[in-house]
Design a protein around this motif. Structure first.
Motif, PDB file in Angstrom:
ATOM      1  N   MET A   1      -0.128  -7.318   3.308  1.00 35.11           N
ATOM      2  CA  MET A   1      -0.545  -6.420   2.245  1.00 35.11           C
ATOM      3  C   MET A   1      -1.172  -7.221   1.098  1.00 35.11           C
ATOM      4  O   MET A   1      -0.705  -8.304   0.758  1.00 35.11           O
ATOM      5  CB  MET A   1       0.660  -5.637   1.728  1.00 35.11           C
ATOM      6  N   GLN A  42      -3.110   0.913   2.282  1.00 33.21           N
ATOM      7  CA  GLN A  42      -1.777   0.354   2.477  1.00 33.21           C
ATOM      8  C   GLN A  42      -1.370  -0.459   1.252  1.00 33.21           C
ATOM      9  O   GLN A  42      -2.201  -1.121   0.628  1.00 33.21           O
ATOM     10  CB  GLN A  42      -1.760  -0.546   3.718  1.00 33.21           C
ATOM     11  N   GLN A  54       6.719  -1.223   3.056  1.00 34.48           N
ATOM     12  CA  GLN A  54       5.303  -1.109   3.370  1.00 34.48           C
ATOM     13  C   GLN A  54       4.974   0.380   3.372  1.00 34.48           C
ATOM     14  O   GLN A  54       5.648   1.171   4.037  1.00 34.48           O
ATOM     15  CB  GLN A  54       4.995  -1.744   4.726  1.00 34.48           C
ATOM     16  N   ALA A  56       1.959   3.793   2.734  1.00 35.62           N
ATOM     17  CA  ALA A  56       0.598   4.337   2.762  1.00 35.62           C
ATOM     18  C   ALA A  56       0.439   5.240   1.543  1.00 35.62           C
ATOM     19  O   ALA A  56       1.326   6.059   1.248  1.00 35.62           O
ATOM     20  CB  ALA A  56       0.354   5.128   4.035  1.00 35.62           C
TER      21      ALA A  56
END
Length: 244
Positions: A1, A42, A54, A56
């Motif tokens: 990320m 993301q 993690q 969205a």
């Protein structure tokens, strides 16, 4: 990320895939208006206490970021811990040390008003300085994608540094020391690394800290600035502790 955002108010330890999380305030504003995150992208969200999610992006508003959790990772707190006692220094040298130390994995930072410190935090300036260091630590934690954010303690005097010897292995960076930091071996104790100001640790302070149980160690034959000595030593200790 490519992005990490921190929100200590989130209960990420109890989150699971599919859950919705909301960031608000300045952190959300930065994500939306500066980083220009948009639905579908993301992003990593952390609670600064060992949990990374993690996610969205689902929706955005000027001061709100709504995300859906994709996965959650819990990172154990490092042990033994490394604490940096950084003497106040002129200009931005102490701040540079704090930033690099955070990126390199330090677990706590203690501002030290050493006798040779040119910079002084007095009165309200003490809390203002601590808050400034805490802000630097926060940004460095995000930049380096760390799950744990180091604590920044209140300003301490030499007596407070000496008191740390009671529960940890205290290492004083001293160019004239016989022992090299690369020769140290992990004995299971938490480590406290003490870095003096531009003029070094004063003889009286050195004697007091050694009498309390601290060990003097050197990095090498060269003398580093106060802004680089601590981070260099943290790198060496991280290798010995198996963090790297």
């Amino acid at each position: 990320m490519s992005h990490l955002y921190l929100d200590e108010s989130l209960d990420l330890a109890g989150a699971s895939a599919g859950d919705e999380a909301r960031l608000t305030g300045d952190e959300a504003r930065h994500a939306v208006t500066v980083s220009r995150l948009r639905p579908g992208e993301q992003v990593a969200i952390g609670d600064a206490r060992g949990t990374l999610a993690q996610c969205a992006v689902v929706a955005t508003a000027p001061r709100e970021l709504v995300v859906e959790v994709v996965s959650v990772e819990t990172v154990p707190a490092p042990s033994p811990r490394i604490t940096l006692v950084q003497a106040l220094a002129k200009g931005d040298r102490d701040e540079l040390a704090v930033q690099a130390a955070t990126e390199l994995g330090v677990d706590a930072i203690v501002p030290w008003s050493a006798s040779r410190s040119v910079s002084r935090w007095e009165g309200a300036k003490a809390e203002k300085g601590r808050a400034r260091w805490a802000s630097i630590v926060r940004e460095a934690t995000k930049q380096s994608m760390r799950a744990w954010m180091p604590e920044v303690a209140a300003l301490t005097a030499t007596a407070g540094v000496a008191a740390l010897c009671g529960g940890a292995r205290v290492l004083l960076l001293e160019p004239t020391a016989e022992a090299r930091i690369t020769d140290l071996r992990d004995d299971g104790r938490d480590l406290v690394l003490v870095v003096g100001p531009e003029g070094g640790i004063a003889p009286g302070e050195l004697e007091r800290l050694v009498a309390a149980g601290a060990e003097t160690v050197r990095l090498g034959s060269s003398v580093l600035r106060t802004s680089t000595a601590g981070p260099a030593a943290i790198a060496v200790l991280s290798a010995e502790l198996g963090r790297w």
